[in-house]
Scaffold this active site. Structure first.
Site, PDB file in Angstrom:
ATOM      1  N   GLU A  58       0.828  -1.202   0.000  1.00  0.00           N
ATOM      2  CA  GLU A  58       0.000   0.000   0.000  1.00  0.00           C
ATOM      3  C   GLU A  58       0.865   1.257   0.000  1.00  0.00           C
ATOM      4  OE1 GLU A  58      -2.608  -0.074   3.333  1.00  0.00           O
ATOM      5  OE2 GLU A  58      -3.478  -2.004   2.781  1.00  0.00           O
ATOM      6  N   CYS A  85       2.927   8.524   1.730  1.00  0.00           N
ATOM      7  CA  CYS A  85       3.243   7.545   2.765  1.00  0.00           C
ATOM      8  C   CYS A  85       3.613   6.232   2.074  1.00  0.00           C
ATOM      9  CB  CYS A  85       2.032   7.375   3.680  1.00  0.00           C
ATOM     10  SG  CYS A  85       2.284   6.152   4.979  1.00  0.00           S
ATOM     11  N   CYS A  94       5.138  -7.202   7.723  1.00  0.00           N
ATOM     12  CA  CYS A  94       6.026  -6.656   8.751  1.00  0.00           C
ATOM     13  C   CYS A  94       6.235  -7.708   9.838  1.00  0.00           C
ATOM     14  CB  CYS A  94       5.411  -5.396   9.377  1.00  0.00           C
ATOM     15  SG  CYS A  94       6.509  -4.542  10.527  1.00  0.00           S
ATOM     16  N   CYS A 135       3.078  -5.569  16.077  1.00  0.00           N
ATOM     17  CA  CYS A 135       2.407  -4.589  16.942  1.00  0.00           C
ATOM     18  C   CYS A 135       0.908  -4.915  17.003  1.00  0.00           C
ATOM     19  CB  CYS A 135       2.626  -3.175  16.421  1.00  0.00           C
ATOM     20  SG  CYS A 135       4.391  -2.752  16.318  1.00  0.00           S
ATOM     21  N   CYS A 163      -1.759  -2.828  14.780  1.00  0.00           N
ATOM     22  CA  CYS A 163      -1.456  -2.530  13.378  1.00  0.00           C
ATOM     23  C   CYS A 163      -1.914  -3.664  12.469  1.00  0.00           C
ATOM     24  CB  CYS A 163       0.040  -2.295  13.220  1.00  0.00           C
ATOM     25  SG  CYS A 163       0.561  -2.046  11.514  1.00  0.00           S
ATOM     26  N   GLY A 203       5.682  -2.121   6.891  1.00  0.00           N
ATOM     27  CA  GLY A 203       7.038  -2.585   7.123  1.00  0.00           C
ATOM     28  C   GLY A 203       7.847  -1.772   8.113  1.00  0.00           C
ATOM     29  N   GLU A 204       8.990  -2.316   8.502  1.00  0.00           N
ATOM     30  CA  GLU A 204       9.922  -1.634   9.399  1.00  0.00           C
ATOM     31  C   GLU A 204      11.121  -1.168   8.559  1.00  0.00           C
ATOM     32  OE1 GLU A 204      10.347  -0.215  12.375  1.00  0.00           O
ATOM     33  OE2 GLU A 204      12.287   0.172  11.459  1.00  0.00           O
ATOM     34  N   SER A 248      10.165   6.577   9.729  1.00  0.00           N
ATOM     35  CA  SER A 248       9.507   6.206  10.982  1.00  0.00           C
ATOM     36  C   SER A 248       9.909   4.781  11.346  1.00  0.00           C
ATOM     37  CB  SER A 248       7.986   6.297  10.809  1.00  0.00           C
ATOM     38  OG  SER A 248       7.330   5.989  12.021  1.00  0.00           O
ATOM     39  N   SER A 291       8.605   5.231  17.032  1.00  0.00           N
ATOM     40  CA  SER A 291       7.293   4.826  17.549  1.00  0.00           C
ATOM     41  C   SER A 291       7.503   4.141  18.899  1.00  0.00           C
ATOM     42  CB  SER A 291       6.616   3.877  16.571  1.00  0.00           C
ATOM     43  OG  SER A 291       6.555   4.468  15.289  1.00  0.00           O
ATOM     44  N   LEU A 292       6.888   4.672  19.940  1.00  0.00           N
ATOM     45  CA  LEU A 292       7.225   4.194  21.288  1.00  0.00           C
ATOM     46  C   LEU A 292       6.237   3.168  21.832  1.00  0.00           C
ATOM     47  CD1 LEU A 292       9.856   5.063  22.325  1.00  0.00           C
ATOM     48  CD2 LEU A 292       8.760   6.639  23.893  1.00  0.00           C
ATOM     49  N   ASN A 333      -6.299   4.388  14.964  1.00  0.00           N
ATOM     50  CA  ASN A 333      -7.212   4.191  13.848  1.00  0.00           C
ATOM     51  C   ASN A 333      -7.717   2.754  14.006  1.00  0.00           C
ATOM     52  OD1 ASN A 333      -8.497   4.616  11.394  1.00  0.00           O
ATOM     53  ND2 ASN A 333      -6.687   5.529  10.455  1.00  0.00           N
ATOM     54  N   CYS A 349      -3.287   1.876   7.994  1.00  0.00           N
ATOM     55  CA  CYS A 349      -2.105   1.032   8.128  1.00  0.00           C
ATOM     56  C   CYS A 349      -2.319  -0.430   7.750  1.00  0.00           C
ATOM     57  CB  CYS A 349      -1.587   1.130   9.554  1.00  0.00           C
ATOM     58  SG  CYS A 349      -1.597   2.804  10.183  1.00  0.00           S
TER      59      CYS A 349
HETATM   60  N1  SAH Z   1       7.421   0.251  11.430  1.00  0.00           N
HETATM   61  C1  SAH Z   1       7.541   1.678  11.404  1.00  0.00           C
HETATM   62  C2  SAH Z   1       6.776   2.345  10.266  1.00  0.00           C
HETATM   63  C3  SAH Z   1       5.404   1.816   9.955  1.00  0.00           C
HETATM   64  S1  SAH Z   1       4.145   2.168  11.170  1.00  0.00           S
HETATM   65  C4  SAH Z   1       7.110   2.259  12.758  1.00  0.00           C
HETATM   66  O1  SAH Z   1       6.724   1.507  13.621  1.00  0.00           O
HETATM   67  O2  SAH Z   1       7.225   3.464  12.952  1.00  0.00           O
HETATM   68  C5  SAH Z   1       3.988   3.928  11.083  1.00  0.00           C
HETATM   69  C6  SAH Z   1       3.249   4.555  12.226  1.00  0.00           C
HETATM   70  O3  SAH Z   1       1.877   4.169  12.193  1.00  0.00           O
HETATM   71  C7  SAH Z   1       3.783   4.129  13.582  1.00  0.00           C
HETATM   72  O4  SAH Z   1       4.015   5.259  14.372  1.00  0.00           O
HETATM   73  C8  SAH Z   1       2.666   3.280  14.147  1.00  0.00           C
HETATM   74  O5  SAH Z   1       2.641   3.350  15.537  1.00  0.00           O
HETATM   75  C9  SAH Z   1       1.437   3.900  13.506  1.00  0.00           C
HETATM   76  N2  SAH Z   1       0.272   3.015  13.436  1.00  0.00           N
HETATM   77  C10 SAH Z   1       0.226   1.726  13.061  1.00  0.00           C
HETATM   78  N3  SAH Z   1      -1.033   1.235  13.137  1.00  0.00           N
HETATM   79  C11 SAH Z   1      -1.814   2.246  13.575  1.00  0.00           C
HETATM   80  C12 SAH Z   1      -3.209   2.375  13.854  1.00  0.00           C
HETATM   81  N4  SAH Z   1      -4.046   1.358  13.716  1.00  0.00           N
HETATM   82  N5  SAH Z   1      -3.652   3.581  14.298  1.00  0.00           N
HETATM   83  C13 SAH Z   1      -2.796   4.630  14.441  1.00  0.00           C
HETATM   84  N6  SAH Z   1      -1.485   4.576  14.181  1.00  0.00           N
HETATM   85  C14 SAH Z   1      -0.989   3.400  13.754  1.00  0.00           C
END
Ligand code: SAH
Length: 350
Positions: A93, A106, A113, A117, A120, A168-169, A200, A223-224, A299, A342
């Site tokens: 995507e 984006c 990935c 998480c 996600c 992806g990461e 990111s 992303s924490l 989201n 995402c």
């Molecule tokens: N792997 C990388 C980049 C992809 S995710 C990372 O973790 O940063 C990009 C951003 O989207 C991250 O900050 C992640 O926390 C956020 N994200 C993923 N799923 C989400 C969701 N359902 N709602 C809001 N933010 C989301």
């Protein structure tokens, strides 16, 4: 999988070397770079000023394109979401997010990935494979061509920003990302300012070290997802293996070498990541460092019980950070009506 690499997997300097090695005149290299990175050529036939024999030789060794549009969705807020299939049939995507005066692209760096998480959609299917440099760069070209076909009304700038916040990461695919960043910033590539690029990451230590060493100068978002290691592992199981302290230290190192403030992304999930005590601990951790925080209400995914934090609690969380002197901003996520969260579009199609 085809064995021919994508021509856009080469960085601009490699394109020149390729052309000089083929004993064509050096200016042919410059013409080819313009077709690839300026005119967004998708067909060898377009390259009218290049000798036919040269084009045939290139076509024998390289593929010009590797992405095919499968589906495009347009949101009420004008966010455009694209599903592309790759040469091996896998899908990724990419998204165009309209901002006040520019567009933000984006992009994805992997099919799927490995980070798992909990919030996600991309995480659900696990990692399929890394994208090549050419597949990363071609997303930009496809989105740019789409904007040319259908301009966003009211957009003052033709410039675009890029955020690597798709599937992806990115730092687990540094081998392909690093040359992609080079092409994006090279004057004979996409000639983008480093200010317009944001990587990111969920913060794998090995990847962060590569980033610090290469110091490409682009922006960094970490992303924490947790204010203690234990909390973080619950929400982000794989990234949680790198300690918070180490991830933050490496991110701060990068901020120093790049001369930029690093962004902390914090997804606000109801009753999971929105407790005032978490905001307090986060504030203590970040205080006095060159960080700012983006708070992103979840989201929601269609098949998950996780819910976004309600607005008053979002503002309360933000207030705790700003009271402690940590700049914090609430970010709305676009395209809620079009599977834009995402990885949801790809997931629905599978
Ligand atoms: N792997 C990388 C980049 C992809 S995710 C990372 O973790 O940063 C990009 C951003 O989207 C991250 O900050 C992640 O926390 C956020 N994200 C993923 N799923 C989400 C969701 N359902 N709602 C809001 N933010 C989301």
């Amino acid at each position: 999988m085809e064995d021919k690499p994508l021509l856009r997997s080469l960085v601009p300097d490699q394109i020149s070397t390729l052309i000089s090695a083929s004993s064509a005149s050096a200016y042919r290299g410059q013409q080819l770079r313009q077709w690839l990175f300026k005119h967004d050529a998708t067909d060898w036939e377009q390259m009218g000023n290049l000798p036919k024999l040269l084009r045939q030789n290139l076509a024998a060794r390289f593929e010009l394109t590797g992405l095919q549009l499968q589906e495009k969705q347009v949101s009420a807020d004008r966010t455009r979401k694209f599903l592309f299939s790759l040469r091996d049939g896998h899908t990724i995507e990419s998204v165009i997010i309209p901002m006040a005066d520019h567009a933000t692209f984006c992009l994805s760096t992997q099919v799927g990935c490995a980070m798992a998480c909990t919030f996600c959609a991309t995480a659900r299917g696990g990692l399929v494979r890394h994208l090549s440099t050419g597949e990363i760069i071609e997303q930009i070209l496809r989105l740019r061509l789409d904007l040319k076909d259908e301009p966003l009304p009211g957009l003052r700038e033709r410039q675009f920003n890029v955020v690597f916040m798709g599937m992806g990461e990115p730092l687990d695919n540094w081998t392909a990302l690093e040359p992609a960043l080079q092409t994006m910033m090279h004057p004979d590539g996409l000639a983008m300012s480093r200010r317009r690029i944001q990587v990111s990451t969920s913060g794998p230590a090995a990847g962060l070290r590569l980033l610090v060493a290469a110091a490409p100068g682009v922006g960094l978002t970490l992303s924490l997802g947790g204010s203690t290691d234990q909390e973080r592992r619950k929400v982000m199981p794989v990234p949680g293996r790198t300690s918070l302290q180490e991830a933050l230290t490496l991110a701060a190192d990068y901020g120093r070498v790049a001369g930029r403030r690093v962004t902390i992304a914090w997804v606000l999930i109801k009753d999971r990541t929105d407790e005032p005590a978490q905001a307090q601990r986060l504030a203590q951790m970040l205080k006095g460092h060159n960080f700012k925080v983006n708070l992103i209400p979840l989201n929601p995914l269609t098949d998950s019980p996780l819910a976004p934090t309600a607005n008053p609690a979002v503002l309360a969380f933000q207030q705790i950070l700003t009271d402690a002197g940590v700049p914090a901003f609430v970010r709305a996520s676009g395209g809620r009506d079009i599977d834009a969260a995402c990885g949801q579009l790809r997931r629905r199609r599978q």
